[in-house]
Design a protein around this motif. Structure first.
Motif, mmCIF file in Angstrom:
data_model
loop_
_atom_site.group_PDB
_atom_site.id
_atom_site.type_symbol
_atom_site.label_atom_id
_atom_site.label_comp_id
_atom_site.label_asym_id
_atom_site.label_seq_id
_atom_site.Cartn_x
_atom_site.Cartn_y
_atom_site.Cartn_z
ATOM 1 N N PHE A 104 0.815 -1.210 0.000
ATOM 2 C CA PHE A 104 0.000 0.000 0.000
ATOM 3 C C PHE A 104 0.853 1.268 0.000
ATOM 4 C CE2 PHE A 104 -3.253 -2.867 1.989
ATOM 5 C CZ PHE A 104 -4.139 -2.820 0.925
ATOM 6 N N LYS A 105 1.936 1.259 0.747
ATOM 7 C CA LYS A 105 2.766 2.461 0.846
ATOM 8 C C LYS A 105 3.464 2.760 -0.475
ATOM 9 C CE LYS A 105 3.570 2.233 5.841
ATOM 10 N NZ LYS A 105 4.572 2.134 6.925
ATOM 11 N N VAL A 106 3.933 1.713 -1.147
ATOM 12 C CA VAL A 106 4.555 1.904 -2.454
ATOM 13 C C VAL A 106 3.535 2.426 -3.451
ATOM 14 C CG1 VAL A 106 5.697 0.752 -4.393
ATOM 15 C CG2 VAL A 106 6.301 0.135 -2.036
ATOM 16 N N GLN A 121 -7.748 5.027 6.877
ATOM 17 C CA GLN A 121 -8.518 4.620 8.053
ATOM 18 C C GLN A 121 -7.607 4.592 9.286
ATOM 19 O OE1 GLN A 121 -11.883 3.872 8.301
ATOM 20 N NE2 GLN A 121 -11.431 3.891 10.479
ATOM 21 N N PRO A 122 -7.854 5.466 10.281
ATOM 22 C CA PRO A 122 -7.040 5.431 11.501
ATOM 23 C C PRO A 122 -7.189 4.087 12.208
ATOM 24 C CG PRO A 122 -8.346 7.451 11.375
ATOM 25 C CD PRO A 122 -8.848 6.545 10.306
ATOM 26 N N GLU A 123 -6.063 3.502 12.619
ATOM 27 C CA GLU A 123 -6.081 2.194 13.266
ATOM 28 C C GLU A 123 -5.358 2.236 14.615
ATOM 29 O OE1 GLU A 123 -4.481 -0.899 10.880
ATOM 30 O OE2 GLU A 123 -6.039 -0.788 9.337
ATOM 31 N N PHE A 124 -5.883 1.435 15.538
ATOM 32 C CA PHE A 124 -5.215 1.185 16.810
ATOM 33 C C PHE A 124 -4.867 -0.294 16.785
ATOM 34 C CE2 PHE A 124 -5.274 0.251 21.426
ATOM 35 C CZ PHE A 124 -4.350 1.189 21.840
ATOM 36 N N ARG A 125 -3.620 -0.580 16.465
ATOM 37 C CA ARG A 125 -3.229 -1.960 16.156
ATOM 38 C C ARG A 125 -2.528 -2.611 17.346
ATOM 39 N NH1 ARG A 125 -0.312 -3.216 10.555
ATOM 40 N NH2 ARG A 125 -2.389 -2.508 9.891
ATOM 41 N N ILE A 126 -2.981 -3.835 17.661
ATOM 42 C CA ILE A 126 -2.371 -4.631 18.723
ATOM 43 C C ILE A 126 -1.745 -5.857 18.079
ATOM 44 C CG2 ILE A 126 -2.783 -5.900 20.865
ATOM 45 C CD1 ILE A 126 -5.255 -4.161 21.299
ATOM 46 N N GLU A 127 -0.417 -5.930 18.105
ATOM 47 C CA GLU A 127 0.295 -7.063 17.523
ATOM 48 C C GLU A 127 0.928 -7.877 18.649
ATOM 49 O OE1 GLU A 127 2.965 -6.080 14.405
ATOM 50 O OE2 GLU A 127 1.618 -4.611 13.475
ATOM 51 N N LEU A 128 0.454 -9.098 18.829
ATOM 52 C CA LEU A 128 0.945 -9.963 19.902
ATOM 53 C C LEU A 128 2.368 -10.424 19.623
ATOM 54 C CD1 LEU A 128 -2.264 -12.124 20.441
ATOM 55 C CD2 LEU A 128 -1.514 -10.155 21.787
ATOM 56 N N ASP A 129 3.195 -10.393 20.671
ATOM 57 C CA ASP A 129 4.593 -10.837 20.579
ATOM 58 C C ASP A 129 4.663 -12.262 21.114
ATOM 59 O OD1 ASP A 129 7.325 -11.351 21.021
ATOM 60 O OD2 ASP A 129 7.743 -9.210 21.153
ATOM 61 N N GLN A 130 4.891 -13.223 20.251
ATOM 62 C CA GLN A 130 4.856 -14.628 20.636
ATOM 63 C C GLN A 130 5.929 -14.979 21.673
ATOM 64 O OE1 GLN A 130 2.539 -16.825 19.771
ATOM 65 N NE2 GLN A 130 1.464 -15.271 18.547
ATOM 66 N N LYS A 151 -0.417 3.228 16.814
ATOM 67 C CA LYS A 151 -1.456 3.939 16.085
ATOM 68 C C LYS A 151 -0.924 4.232 14.684
ATOM 69 C CE LYS A 151 -2.290 7.459 18.740
ATOM 70 N NZ LYS A 151 -2.963 8.696 19.210
ATOM 71 N N LEU A 152 -1.701 3.907 13.685
ATOM 72 C CA LEU A 152 -1.266 4.129 12.300
ATOM 73 C C LEU A 152 -2.474 4.337 11.404
ATOM 74 C CD1 LEU A 152 -1.916 1.153 10.930
ATOM 75 C CD2 LEU A 152 0.214 0.528 12.059
ATOM 76 N N THR A 153 -2.169 4.679 10.144
ATOM 77 C CA THR A 153 -3.216 4.842 9.140
ATOM 78 C C THR A 153 -3.207 3.617 8.240
ATOM 79 O OG1 THR A 153 -2.971 7.242 9.162
ATOM 80 C CG2 THR A 153 -4.085 6.274 7.275
ATOM 81 N N GLY A 154 -4.271 2.862 8.293
ATOM 82 C CA GLY A 154 -4.364 1.636 7.513
ATOM 83 C C GLY A 154 -5.297 1.787 6.328
ATOM 84 N N PRO A 155 -5.522 0.703 5.607
ATOM 85 C CA PRO A 155 -6.403 0.773 4.432
ATOM 86 C C PRO A 155 -7.866 0.893 4.823
ATOM 87 C CG PRO A 155 -5.651 -1.477 4.777
ATOM 88 C CD PRO A 155 -4.915 -0.635 5.768
ATOM 89 N N ALA A 156 -8.535 1.881 4.249
ATOM 90 C CA ALA A 156 -9.978 2.010 4.439
ATOM 91 C C ALA A 156 -10.711 1.188 3.388
ATOM 92 C CB ALA A 156 -10.393 3.475 4.345
ATOM 93 N N PHE A 157 -10.136 1.139 2.190
ATOM 94 C CA PHE A 157 -10.686 0.338 1.101
ATOM 95 C C PHE A 157 -9.531 -0.357 0.408
ATOM 96 C CE2 PHE A 157 -13.913 3.568 1.656
ATOM 97 C CZ PHE A 157 -15.095 2.845 1.580
ATOM 98 N N ILE A 158 -9.795 -1.542 -0.084
ATOM 99 C CA ILE A 158 -8.807 -2.261 -0.887
ATOM 100 C C ILE A 158 -9.424 -2.464 -2.269
ATOM 101 C CG2 ILE A 158 -7.424 -4.345 -1.148
ATOM 102 C CD1 ILE A 158 -7.446 -4.660 1.857
ATOM 103 N N TYR A 159 -8.952 -1.655 -3.220
ATOM 104 C CA TYR A 159 -9.475 -1.739 -4.586
ATOM 105 C C TYR A 159 -8.751 -2.851 -5.330
ATOM 106 C CZ TYR A 159 -11.346 2.887 -3.509
ATOM 107 O OH TYR A 159 -12.002 3.935 -2.930
ATOM 108 N N ARG A 160 -9.532 -3.659 -6.056
ATOM 109 C CA ARG A 160 -8.951 -4.765 -6.810
ATOM 110 C C ARG A 160 -9.506 -4.797 -8.228
ATOM 111 N NH1 ARG A 160 -6.255 -8.649 -3.806
ATOM 112 N NH2 ARG A 160 -6.463 -8.441 -1.540
#
Length: 509
Positions: free
Chosen positions: A154-156, A185-194, A270-279
């Motif tokens: 997405f960033k590229v 889309q503003p996101e509050f992301r929780i990534e579990l550390d195994q 906190k980051l900005t993620g995809p609100a829509f994924i166009y295909r």
């Protein structure tokens, strides 16, 4: 001398055809505008409605505007997954004759865009109700033209879209430029550390269950009411999950019976993620949409493609395509390029069967360039772009100019069979056939004159056809009567000289 001058004019005219603008079909005037505004993706319903009312007030302030009608959110048919950020406004206009100001529709759109540009962060697109539906179906995006960049990251994609947009901004004729972004889309992301979970003895299922129950709620049982059923969800109280700090301190059970805060076993960002994924064809893409106004479509896209290909380099696995009305133009042009030679071939075969020899059939076919001269000059004089409508006009011209050629060649052959000398045969033939040739051209030209000068709604598609036919009839009629007799005599003398040489050789032998 007449033949040489005509050939020079023909060569110059055919060369000037490259200077004609090209387009798929002329822009129709539907008597209304369709304004699409894309607000920031996180816009709330209340904010979107408020902004829409302000935009409607600005649009309604123009004296050419009769009324406005707005719609917030997804479209009526429900096929597009749009949020509250999507605003569509139909702007009904008064008839052109009732406009108090002497401006064109393009100038009106430019003035509207200038006033609406006071709203920052909003991407506008100006079209017309029917054209908008057709263009969106063709391009796959809410715009008449789009550059789709395909790739996985997405960033590229976002970065490359910015590069393409910077190039297109500098090209004359490109309007309504904007990017239909995936990210937003503003996101509050929780990534579990195994590794940390293993250290504290926390299972993935327990951690996910706590997060799910705290934020979204977890279905515990089902409530049945007749034939209907509803999930009964257990969820944390709002005051236990309404801030970032409270979510970070959610307690997760461990295998030894103790509890640990979620922030100790996960990376929270906190980051900005995809609100829509166009295909498209199962590939992710981002679209740079734009419209073309004040310039012909063909030259605009040609310049845009050249500059974008030179300035924007894509890595392996990434590609871009040009979609929209331009695709229709290319397909239609290719079809015309195949149809025209076939038409001429069929006409030639019919002429060959009619006259019984190739000489007369070829002489009649030579009338076609005479008609092309007038059609091309008519497009230049009226400042009309070459479109599919004009192309069909050229095909229609073939029939009329071929008919004129058949009329003259037939009378020349008739006079020669009666024993009339070639010069007299041609002279009497032309004199006797001036009236039918001119009347045929006048009938077609007068019949198409209303279409050529009309200005009503929907007249734009028929004007190029009428202009081409009328212009072609003028030059075809004049040059057929002047040049075809000269060419016929030259060919006749050349053939008879060859026959005389063969006869002399036989006598000498």
């Amino acid at each position: 001398l007449t033949l040489i001058v005509s050939l020079v004019i023909m060569a110059l005219t055919f060369t000037s055809a490259k200077l004609l603008g090209t387009e798929f079909l002329p822009q129709l005037n539907e008597g209304a505008l369709w304004v699409t505004a894309q607000l920031p993706m996180s816009t709330s319903l209340e904010s979107s409605v408020s902004t829409t009312n302000k935009m409607r007030h600005i649009l309604g302030s123009f004296p050419e505007v009769k009324q406005t009608l707005s719609q917030v959110g997804r479209t009526n048919d429900g096929t597009d997954p749009k949020g509250f950020f999507n605003v569509q406004i139909q702007v009904d206009l008064y008839p052109k004759d009732d406009w108090k100001r002497n401006i064109t529709q393009e100038e009106l759109i430019a003035q509207m865009d200038k006033k609406l540009s006071q709203f920052p962060g909003i991407i506008f697109n100006y079209s017309q109700p029917i054209i908008d539906n057709v263009a969106e179906a063709v391009a796959g995006v809410p715009a008449s033209m789009a550059v789709k960049i395909f790739g996985s990251d997405f960033k590229v994609l976002d970065h490359k879209a910015d590069d393409v947009m910077r190039v297109l901004k500098k090209i004359q004729g490109v309007e309504d430029l904007g990017i239909l972004r995936n990210l937003g889309q503003p996101e509050f992301r929780i990534e579990l550390d195994q590794s940390k979970m293993a250290l504290y003895g926390v299972t993935t299922a327990d951690a996910n269950a706590v997060i799910e129950m705290a934020i979204g709620g977890k279905a515990a049982t089902t409530l049945y009411q007749g034939e209907r059923k509803f999930d009964i969800r257990i969820r944390y109280q709002k005051d236990s999950r309404d801030t970032e700090e409270k979510i970070e301190n959610l307690m997760v059970p461990t295998l030894n019976g103790s509890k640990i805060a979620i922030k100790e076993i996960a990376e929270i960002t906190k980051l900005t993620g995809p609100a829509f994924i166009y295909r498209d064809n199962n590939q992710r893409y981002i679209a740079v949409k734009f419209s073309v106004r004040g310039r012909d479509l063909g030259s605009t896209i040609a310049e845009a493609q050249q500059k974008v290909n030179r300035a924007v380099k894509l890595d392996q696995g990434y590609s871009f395509t040009w979609n929209g009305e331009f695709e229709n133009q290319i397909r239609a042009s290719n079809t015309l390029a195949n149809v025209v030679p076939i038409c001429l071939l069929v006409i030639f075969l019919i002429l060959f069967m009619t006259f019984g020899n190739m000489k007369d059939a070829i002489l009649v076919i030579l009338n076609v360039p005479f008609a092309l001269i007038g059609g091309i000059l008519a497009l230049h004089i009226t400042n009309t772009n070459f479109s599919i409508s004009a192309g069909i006009g050229f095909i229609a011209l073939f029939g009329v100019c071929i008919q004129n050629g058949v009329i003259l060649i037939s009378v020349f052959r008739k006079n020669l069979l009666e024993g009339v000398q070639i010069d007299q045969a041609i002279l009497t033939g032309v004199i006797s056939r001036v009236r039918p040739v001119v009347m045929t051209a006048l009938m077609a030209a007068i019949g198409l004159m209303p279409a050529a000068i009309s200005t009503g709604i929907g007249s734009e598609t028929q004007k190029p056809l009428a202009i081409v036919v009328i212009g072609g009839l003028i030059t075809s009629t004049i040059l057929t009567l002047l040049l075809l007799p000269i060419i016929y005599k030259m060919v006749y003398n050349l053939i008879h000289k060859r026959e005389n040489r063969k006869l002399l050789r036989k006598l000498g032998a």
